[in-house]
Write an enzyme that holds these catalytic residues in place. Structure first.
Site, mmCIF file in Angstrom:
data_model
loop_
_atom_site.group_PDB
_atom_site.id
_atom_site.type_symbol
_atom_site.label_atom_id
_atom_site.label_comp_id
_atom_site.label_asym_id
_atom_site.label_seq_id
_atom_site.Cartn_x
_atom_site.Cartn_y
_atom_site.Cartn_z
ATOM 1 N N ARG A 144 5.792 -2.625 -13.778
ATOM 2 C CA ARG A 144 6.002 -1.293 -14.330
ATOM 3 C C ARG A 144 5.698 -1.319 -15.824
ATOM 4 O O ARG A 144 5.777 -2.365 -16.471
ATOM 5 C CB ARG A 144 7.450 -0.846 -14.114
ATOM 6 C CG ARG A 144 7.902 -0.830 -12.661
ATOM 7 C CD ARG A 144 9.377 -0.503 -12.560
ATOM 8 N NE ARG A 144 9.844 -0.451 -11.175
ATOM 9 C CZ ARG A 144 10.385 -1.465 -10.518
ATOM 10 N NH1 ARG A 144 10.534 -2.638 -11.137
ATOM 11 N NH2 ARG A 144 10.784 -1.340 -9.274
ATOM 12 N N LYS A 168 14.228 -2.858 -12.757
ATOM 13 C CA LYS A 168 15.253 -1.816 -12.712
ATOM 14 C C LYS A 168 16.624 -2.425 -12.472
ATOM 15 O O LYS A 168 16.760 -3.396 -11.731
ATOM 16 C CB LYS A 168 14.933 -0.806 -11.600
ATOM 17 C CG LYS A 168 13.749 0.099 -11.915
ATOM 18 C CD LYS A 168 13.569 1.158 -10.842
ATOM 19 C CE LYS A 168 12.474 2.142 -11.205
ATOM 20 N NZ LYS A 168 12.297 3.173 -10.157
ATOM 21 N N HIS A 235 0.839 3.708 -13.798
ATOM 22 C CA HIS A 235 1.435 3.384 -12.497
ATOM 23 C C HIS A 235 0.360 3.267 -11.413
ATOM 24 O O HIS A 235 0.581 2.611 -10.388
ATOM 25 C CB HIS A 235 2.456 4.461 -12.117
ATOM 26 C CG HIS A 235 3.598 3.927 -11.302
ATOM 27 N ND1 HIS A 235 4.558 3.077 -11.803
ATOM 28 C CD2 HIS A 235 3.915 4.102 -9.998
ATOM 29 C CE1 HIS A 235 5.426 2.771 -10.858
ATOM 30 N NE2 HIS A 235 5.054 3.365 -9.750
ATOM 31 N N ARG A 238 -0.388 -0.193 -10.719
ATOM 32 C CA ARG A 238 0.636 -0.816 -9.852
ATOM 33 C C ARG A 238 0.332 -0.500 -8.392
ATOM 34 O O ARG A 238 0.419 -1.375 -7.520
ATOM 35 C CB ARG A 238 2.006 -0.294 -10.264
ATOM 36 C CG ARG A 238 3.193 -0.904 -9.541
ATOM 37 C CD ARG A 238 4.468 -0.541 -10.299
ATOM 38 N NE ARG A 238 5.673 -0.573 -9.492
ATOM 39 C CZ ARG A 238 6.424 -1.646 -9.295
ATOM 40 N NH1 ARG A 238 6.058 -2.814 -9.813
ATOM 41 N NH2 ARG A 238 7.530 -1.576 -8.572
ATOM 42 N N HIS A 261 10.827 -4.177 -5.561
ATOM 43 C CA HIS A 261 11.446 -3.079 -4.819
ATOM 44 C C HIS A 261 12.734 -3.569 -4.163
ATOM 45 O O HIS A 261 12.749 -4.631 -3.534
ATOM 46 C CB HIS A 261 10.508 -2.558 -3.726
ATOM 47 C CG HIS A 261 9.394 -1.715 -4.252
ATOM 48 N ND1 HIS A 261 8.247 -1.462 -3.536
ATOM 49 C CD2 HIS A 261 9.244 -1.050 -5.433
ATOM 50 C CE1 HIS A 261 7.439 -0.685 -4.237
ATOM 51 N NE2 HIS A 261 8.026 -0.431 -5.394
ATOM 52 N N TYR A 270 2.573 1.809 1.130
ATOM 53 C CA TYR A 270 1.241 1.244 0.941
ATOM 54 C C TYR A 270 0.542 0.945 2.257
ATOM 55 O O TYR A 270 -0.674 0.801 2.293
ATOM 56 C CB TYR A 270 1.323 -0.025 0.074
ATOM 57 C CG TYR A 270 1.791 0.282 -1.320
ATOM 58 C CD1 TYR A 270 0.964 0.947 -2.222
ATOM 59 C CD2 TYR A 270 3.081 -0.034 -1.734
ATOM 60 C CE1 TYR A 270 1.402 1.266 -3.497
ATOM 61 C CE2 TYR A 270 3.515 0.279 -3.011
ATOM 62 C CZ TYR A 270 2.676 0.934 -3.876
ATOM 63 O OH TYR A 270 3.119 1.258 -5.126
#
Length: 291
Positions: A144, A168, A235, A238, A261, A270
């Site tokens: 990110r 995150k 992004h 990514r 994730h 994806y």
């Protein structure tokens, strides 16, 4: 209501350790909701019921995507859950409000030729080595923007080809750094003469730690140089990283780990992106694919 929002944001920052970007998004969404309530003369959280929340969301439908509305509802739910735990409320009125169904949009990604042209575009720019390092790292590592801007030189191990990033929720992970990204980063750091492990990995034009806006500007500038058909965000690199790994045969669980994730369901989007590739393989390999 404004005091409740401030207390909730303090909780997110100090106890949940959310990123500044996430905190700003929560604050913005909740302040918009508070403004709506003020117009209805319902400034106290205790006075809010599920009907008021539904009316607020109905008003948003005129100019917001369903994903944006869902995010705002998620912020409202989180606020009321916090107030419930604090003993301010007896029930969460937002739990009675259903989340709008999101439109199923596939994440856009670049093909190999496009991404190659993008990372090579900085050759004619004012800060070519830095810009090349930014673009190569975003694509090579799939990180990110906030993870890139938060990195220090000491987080990078060029000899072993890995980097430590803070994701995150303050979750740390190790990501591989490909050979092209290592070359670009080595050239950039050598030009800077940077060796202090505590120094920011990427600097802006004023010699300070680069921020999100500057990274977005770098991507925008070089996409224009290669005459791309559509606007691309950082992004997108990514998304491109994940899609190319999947098309190359990488396991979905491995991609989940690389992207950081928390849930596999986030990574599974994806698999839909690669349907064209799957159809191409099917057409070429299945004996009954063509009439």
């Amino acid at each position: 209501m404004k005091r409740a929002i401030e207390q909730f944001c303090d909780y997110l920052e100090t106890e949940r350790n959310v990123s500044p970007h996430t905190l700003a998004a929560y604050r913005s969404d909740l302040e918009q909701f508070a403004s709506f309530l003020a117009q209805r003369s319902e400034p106290l959280p205790e006075a809010v019921d599920h009907l008021a929340i539904r009316q607020y969301l109905a008003q948003l439908h005129k100019g917001h995507a369903k994903s944006s509305i869902g995010r705002k509802l998620s912020a409202i739910r989180a606020l009321f859950r916090f107030l419930l735990r604090e003993g301010r409320l007896e029930k969460n009125p937002a739990e009675l409000v259903s989340t709008p169904k999101k439109e199923k949009r596939l994440p856009f990604h670049l093909n190999i030729d496009q991404v190659s042209a993008l990372v090579e575009a900085p050759a004619g720019s004012r800060l070519p080595l830095r810009d090349r390092a930014v673009l190569e790292t975003l694509y090579s590592c799939g990180i990110r923007v906030s993870e890139l801007t938060g990195m220090n030189i000491g987080d990078l191990d060029l000899a072993d080809g890995v980097a430590r990033v803070m994701g995150k929720g303050g979750k740390e992970r190790i990501v591989p750094v490909g050979s092209f990204a290592r070359q670009a980063l080595s050239a950039y750091l050598a030009e800077r003469g940077a060796t202090d492990p505590g120094e920011p990995l990427i600097l802006n034009s004023r010699g300070k730690r680069i921020n999100r806006r500057s990274v977005t500007r770098i991507v925008d500038t070089h996409m224009l140089l290669i005459a791309a058909m559509r606007k691309v965000s950082p992004h997108t690199l990514r998304h491109t990283f994940a899609t190319h790994l999947l098309e190359g045969g990488a396991d979905l669980r491995a991609i989940q780990e690389l992207l950081g994730h928390a849930s596999l369901s986030t990574t599974q989007k994806y698999t839909h992106v690669s349907i064209d590739k799957l159809m191409e393989v099917y057409d070429q390999a299945h004996p009954k694919a063509r009439g």
